[in-house]
Design a protein around this motif. Sequence first.
Motif, mmCIF file in Angstrom:
data_model
loop_
_atom_site.group_PDB
_atom_site.id
_atom_site.type_symbol
_atom_site.label_atom_id
_atom_site.label_comp_id
_atom_site.label_asym_id
_atom_site.label_seq_id
_atom_site.Cartn_x
_atom_site.Cartn_y
_atom_site.Cartn_z
ATOM 1 N N LEU A 153 0.826 -1.211 0.000
ATOM 2 C CA LEU A 153 0.000 0.000 0.000
ATOM 3 C C LEU A 153 0.861 1.262 0.000
ATOM 4 C CD1 LEU A 153 -2.729 -1.361 2.382
ATOM 5 C CD2 LEU A 153 -3.155 -0.500 0.062
ATOM 6 N N ARG A 154 2.025 1.177 0.643
ATOM 7 C CA ARG A 154 2.958 2.314 0.621
ATOM 8 C C ARG A 154 3.433 2.556 -0.814
ATOM 9 N NH1 ARG A 154 6.748 0.424 4.205
ATOM 10 N NH2 ARG A 154 5.845 1.379 6.071
ATOM 11 N N LYS A 155 3.724 1.476 -1.526
ATOM 12 C CA LYS A 155 4.172 1.614 -2.925
ATOM 13 C C LYS A 155 3.046 2.154 -3.808
ATOM 14 C CE LYS A 155 5.924 -2.603 -3.259
ATOM 15 N NZ LYS A 155 6.529 -3.833 -3.810
ATOM 16 N N ALA A 156 1.829 1.714 -3.548
ATOM 17 C CA ALA A 156 0.679 2.215 -4.322
ATOM 18 C C ALA A 156 0.513 3.722 -4.069
ATOM 19 C CB ALA A 156 -0.591 1.456 -3.933
ATOM 20 N N GLY A 157 0.694 4.135 -2.813
ATOM 21 C CA GLY A 157 0.586 5.559 -2.471
ATOM 22 C C GLY A 157 1.643 6.392 -3.180
ATOM 23 N N ALA A 158 2.859 5.866 -3.217
ATOM 24 C CA ALA A 158 3.942 6.597 -3.887
ATOM 25 C C ALA A 158 3.648 6.714 -5.379
ATOM 26 C CB ALA A 158 5.272 5.886 -3.649
ATOM 27 N N ALA A 159 3.061 5.664 -5.957
ATOM 28 C CA ALA A 159 2.768 5.679 -7.402
ATOM 29 C C ALA A 159 1.707 6.733 -7.723
ATOM 30 C CB ALA A 159 2.312 4.293 -7.855
ATOM 31 N N ILE A 160 0.647 6.816 -6.910
ATOM 32 C CA ILE A 160 -0.404 7.796 -7.225
ATOM 33 C C ILE A 160 0.094 9.215 -6.917
ATOM 34 C CG2 ILE A 160 -1.791 7.982 -5.080
ATOM 35 C CD1 ILE A 160 -3.211 7.285 -8.592
#
Length: 372
Positions: A153-160
């Motif tokens: 979820l941290r990686k998804a947040g960084a992507a958005i």
Amino acid sequence: MTQTFDQPTAEFVSRMRRATLGLASHELAALVVSPGPDLRYLCGYDAIALERLTALILQADSAYLVVPELEVRAALASPVAELGIEVLTWGETDDPYRLVADLIPGGGKAGVEARMWAAKTFALGGAGLNVTTGERALAELRLRKSAYEINCLRKAGAAIDRVHEQVSGFLRIGRTERAIAADISAAIIATGHERVDFAIVASGPNGASPHHLASDRELVAGDLIVVDIGGTMPDGYCSDSTRTYCLGDPEPAARDAYEVLQVAQELAVRHVVPGISAEAIDAAARSVITAAGYGELFMHRTGHGIGLETHEEPYLVAGNATTLEPGMVFSVEPGIYLADQFGARIEDIVAVTETGWESFNLRPRNLIVVPT
Ligand code: ZN
Ligand code: ZN
């Protein structure tokens, strides 16, 4: 259909074990899980929901995956085989519902996953199963994220965040919301998502409708533009973040409302700590907005959990006394919506840590003024 194999098998083993151990407390003899996020969560099988029955049957001392013959190869290519789940196939003239009913003898309650098609649930009942909802048992499993999931979820947040970084460049007078949403959708994929889930571009008066998607309205100077975007990463975890932009200088009324909103959002995030209730975070955001006289204009809950789905438990809403615990992840997204004029929203995905919170979205939260 995508299979991800970089996820440690131990993660699935632990999830299956917790599901099995939870059966008794929910007074269930079995869980019956058809394709969807619950199935993917438990055993990594990301099957497409079709009319033929596919279902994981989990009982205290057994686990079966019932699959149509023509999908058995896909099932065996998933982590299912490594997890000791016995795969049972059925042919075109077999009755899969009878097959499932025979696996759960004795009239015990079979907890069906919430998104199973109604037709299948009725067919299971018709085959003699004592069908009930398995929603609580499954939602509780997914409520607290593991370290692996937190990292996803941290990686998804960084992507958005990397998409929001580009949004100002898409906003120009005369461009339509739809054209901007198309640029954003391309950026969502380019930043590593596998799928675009939504690209809300709500400009001017359209911003006053929280779930407005995108229209042919062309941007004009002074517009507030609510940009609420999210996608699904290849590992299945979702992103969701909102920032509000302004094309040129904002009207004083919009600027004043936005200042209140930003205080409310940041204050609500800072309230996140283990032991506090979900509704207390909603109250923290709402109290600021209400005190400033905008209470009536904030008509939705403050947030929703996120994981393999964009909206899952816990919901930050009055009446939800759920105690926040480390590993819970949710949005904090108050908004102010003035009909026929403008709307504004700020949304971050926040995780409860051992001592407080961590935000997975780190873009500036102020009104982002785009020069005309
Ligand atoms: Zn959201
Ligand atoms: Zn959102």
